[in-house]
Design a protein around this motif. Structure first.
Motif, PDB file in Angstrom:
ATOM      1  N   THR A 108       0.830  -1.195   0.000  1.00 28.54           N
ATOM      2  CA  THR A 108       0.000   0.000   0.000  1.00 28.54           C
ATOM      3  C   THR A 108       0.869   1.251   0.000  1.00 28.54           C
ATOM      4  O   THR A 108       2.059   1.207   0.300  1.00 28.54           O
ATOM      5  CB  THR A 108      -0.938   0.027   1.223  1.00 28.54           C
ATOM      6  OG1 THR A 108      -0.148   0.160   2.419  1.00 28.54           O
ATOM      7  CG2 THR A 108      -1.764  -1.247   1.307  1.00 28.54           C
ATOM      8  N   GLN A 129      -0.959  -1.995 -14.590  1.00 23.45           N
ATOM      9  CA  GLN A 129      -2.000  -1.008 -14.327  1.00 23.45           C
ATOM     10  C   GLN A 129      -2.667  -0.551 -15.620  1.00 23.45           C
ATOM     11  O   GLN A 129      -3.858  -0.229 -15.631  1.00 23.45           O
ATOM     12  CB  GLN A 129      -1.392   0.185 -13.585  1.00 23.45           C
ATOM     13  CG  GLN A 129      -2.402   1.051 -12.872  1.00 23.45           C
ATOM     14  CD  GLN A 129      -1.712   2.042 -11.944  1.00 23.45           C
ATOM     15  OE1 GLN A 129      -0.504   2.233 -11.978  1.00 23.45           O
ATOM     16  NE2 GLN A 129      -2.490   2.677 -11.080  1.00 23.45           N
ATOM     17  N   GLU A 137      -2.397  -2.470  -8.788  1.00 25.21           N
ATOM     18  CA  GLU A 137      -3.787  -1.982  -8.727  1.00 25.21           C
ATOM     19  C   GLU A 137      -4.716  -2.851  -9.590  1.00 25.21           C
ATOM     20  O   GLU A 137      -5.409  -2.345 -10.477  1.00 25.21           O
ATOM     21  CB  GLU A 137      -3.849  -0.519  -9.180  1.00 25.21           C
ATOM     22  CG  GLU A 137      -3.033   0.443  -8.345  1.00 25.21           C
ATOM     23  CD  GLU A 137      -3.656   0.730  -6.982  1.00 25.21           C
ATOM     24  OE1 GLU A 137      -4.770   0.250  -6.704  1.00 25.21           O
ATOM     25  OE2 GLU A 137      -3.019   1.436  -6.187  1.00 25.21           O
ATOM     26  N   THR A 196      -7.547  -4.202  -9.105  1.00 27.16           N
ATOM     27  CA  THR A 196      -8.999  -4.036  -8.966  1.00 27.16           C
ATOM     28  C   THR A 196      -9.442  -2.604  -9.221  1.00 27.16           C
ATOM     29  O   THR A 196     -10.573  -2.229  -8.907  1.00 27.16           O
ATOM     30  CB  THR A 196      -9.447  -4.465  -7.557  1.00 27.16           C
ATOM     31  OG1 THR A 196      -8.810  -3.631  -6.576  1.00 27.16           O
ATOM     32  CG2 THR A 196      -9.077  -5.915  -7.285  1.00 27.16           C
ATOM     33  N   GLY A 197      -8.580  -1.806  -9.810  1.00 30.66           N
ATOM     34  CA  GLY A 197      -8.869  -0.383  -9.974  1.00 30.66           C
ATOM     35  C   GLY A 197      -9.984  -0.069 -10.954  1.00 30.66           C
ATOM     36  O   GLY A 197     -10.533   1.030 -10.919  1.00 30.66           O
ATOM     37  N   ALA A 217     -14.059  -7.051  -7.617  1.00 24.28           N
ATOM     38  CA  ALA A 217     -12.792  -6.898  -6.915  1.00 24.28           C
ATOM     39  C   ALA A 217     -12.604  -8.017  -5.893  1.00 24.28           C
ATOM     40  O   ALA A 217     -11.532  -8.626  -5.803  1.00 24.28           O
ATOM     41  CB  ALA A 217     -12.730  -5.534  -6.235  1.00 24.28           C
ATOM     42  N   VAL A 231       0.293  -7.802  -4.281  1.00 26.29           N
ATOM     43  CA  VAL A 231      -0.761  -6.959  -4.838  1.00 26.29           C
ATOM     44  C   VAL A 231      -0.580  -5.539  -4.329  1.00 26.29           C
ATOM     45  O   VAL A 231      -0.665  -5.290  -3.121  1.00 26.29           O
ATOM     46  CB  VAL A 231      -2.162  -7.469  -4.458  1.00 26.29           C
ATOM     47  CG1 VAL A 231      -3.238  -6.505  -4.954  1.00 26.29           C
ATOM     48  CG2 VAL A 231      -2.399  -8.860  -5.035  1.00 26.29           C
ATOM     49  N   THR A 251      -2.108  -1.942  -3.947  1.00 26.06           N
ATOM     50  CA  THR A 251      -3.462  -1.400  -3.967  1.00 26.06           C
ATOM     51  C   THR A 251      -3.580  -0.204  -3.027  1.00 26.06           C
ATOM     52  O   THR A 251      -2.847  -0.096  -2.039  1.00 26.06           O
ATOM     53  CB  THR A 251      -4.487  -2.477  -3.562  1.00 26.06           C
ATOM     54  OG1 THR A 251      -5.813  -1.953  -3.657  1.00 26.06           O
ATOM     55  CG2 THR A 251      -4.248  -2.965  -2.138  1.00 26.06           C
ATOM     56  N   ASP A 293      -6.854   0.359  -2.215  1.00 27.15           N
ATOM     57  CA  ASP A 293      -8.204  -0.002  -1.785  1.00 27.15           C
ATOM     58  C   ASP A 293      -8.105  -0.756  -0.457  1.00 27.15           C
ATOM     59  O   ASP A 293      -7.947  -1.976  -0.427  1.00 27.15           O
ATOM     60  CB  ASP A 293      -8.870  -0.863  -2.856  1.00 27.15           C
ATOM     61  CG  ASP A 293     -10.360  -1.068  -2.593  1.00 27.15           C
ATOM     62  OD1 ASP A 293     -10.814  -0.735  -1.474  1.00 27.15           O
ATOM     63  OD2 ASP A 293     -11.058  -1.557  -3.489  1.00 27.15           O
TER      64      ASP A 293
END
Length: 241
Positions: free
Chosen positions: A37, A89, A166, A168-169, A176, A195, A197, A199
């Motif tokens: 993150t 991405q 990212e 699941t963007g 997601a 991963v 992210t 999110d």
């Protein structure tokens, strides 16, 4: 438990500018799951590029699959890269190939006989909810559909290391969760998964996942340490050495 990745005091700069990444040291355990993150511009994508060998560091040591990649001859890089699945991405789908053929591409590059290509490709299309879109070209797919094709292409060979930037963007929350579940399933088969992210609601979707945070080019674990203890999802915290 073996380490599949090891960074030692790695720095990265582009051109003559300041370092984008500074003094990055960590290990990734074989078969573990990691979330990376950080705010936009913190250095997540740059770190992932080092992981999938798209970029060489300016300094430091990177060991991948037990070998020093900084000293690795260029002729061996393609073989190493085939052991890594990457979800970009910006998708990077081949525009003149259908969704089916984009997903099949890694198998064909690896020399898999054509008769053995269709079953896993059909399975991947179903997994990402695109079983009726196999003949569609990327230009006719939505952003979320293109992302799902890119994910299916990255994992169809069951790579030893999966790196997703990212992923699941461009999909809705339900998809997601489904994609993170798919990554978790691949992880349970032995693939090390990273991963990236922003999110945060996804961070609890994989029990036992390790958390890393990057801020201004420096890597931290959730406690604020520059190093973090690698842990497989199936090992309870109290058993971690």
């Amino acid at each position: 438990m073996a380490n599949i990745v090891q960074f030692e005091n790695v720095g990265l700069r582009y051109g003559t500018g300041p370092e984008t990444l500074s003094d990055i040291s960590f290990t990734l355990s074989d078969g573990a799951f990691y979330f990376l993150t950080g705010a936009s511009g913190a250095g997540k994508t740059s770190l992932l590029k080092l992981l999938y060998l798209a970029q060489r560091p300016s300094r430091g040591i990177i060991r991948l699959f037990g070998e020093d990649t900084v000293l690795l001859p260029r002729k061996r890089l393609p073989g190493f890269r085939r052991r890594i699945g990457v979800v970009f991405q910006d998708f990077r789908l081949v525009p003149h190939l259908t969704a089916y053929d984009n997903i099949a591409l890694p198998l064909r590059v690896a020399g898999i006989p054509e008769g053995e290509v269709e079953p896993p490709v059909r399975e991947m299309l179903a997994w990402v909810g695109l079983q009726d879109r196999g003949r569609a070209l990327p230009a006719t797919l939505s952003g979320g559909e293109q992302q799902r094709v890119a994910i299916a292409r990255a994992i169809i060979t069951r790579p030893e290391l999966l790196v997703a930037d990212e992923p699941t963007g461009n999909v809705d929350p339900e998809m997601a969760d489904r994609l993170i579940h798919l990554f978790g399933s691949l992880n349970r088969l032995g693939t090390t998964v990273v991963v990236a992210t922003h999110d945060f609601h996804l961070l609890n979707r994989v029990p036992g996942a390790n958390m890393m945070r990057i801020d201004k080019g420096r890597l931290y674990d959730p406690t604020g340490s520059l190093r973090f203890p690698p842990r497989r999802p199936d090992v309870p915290p109290e058993e971690t050495s």
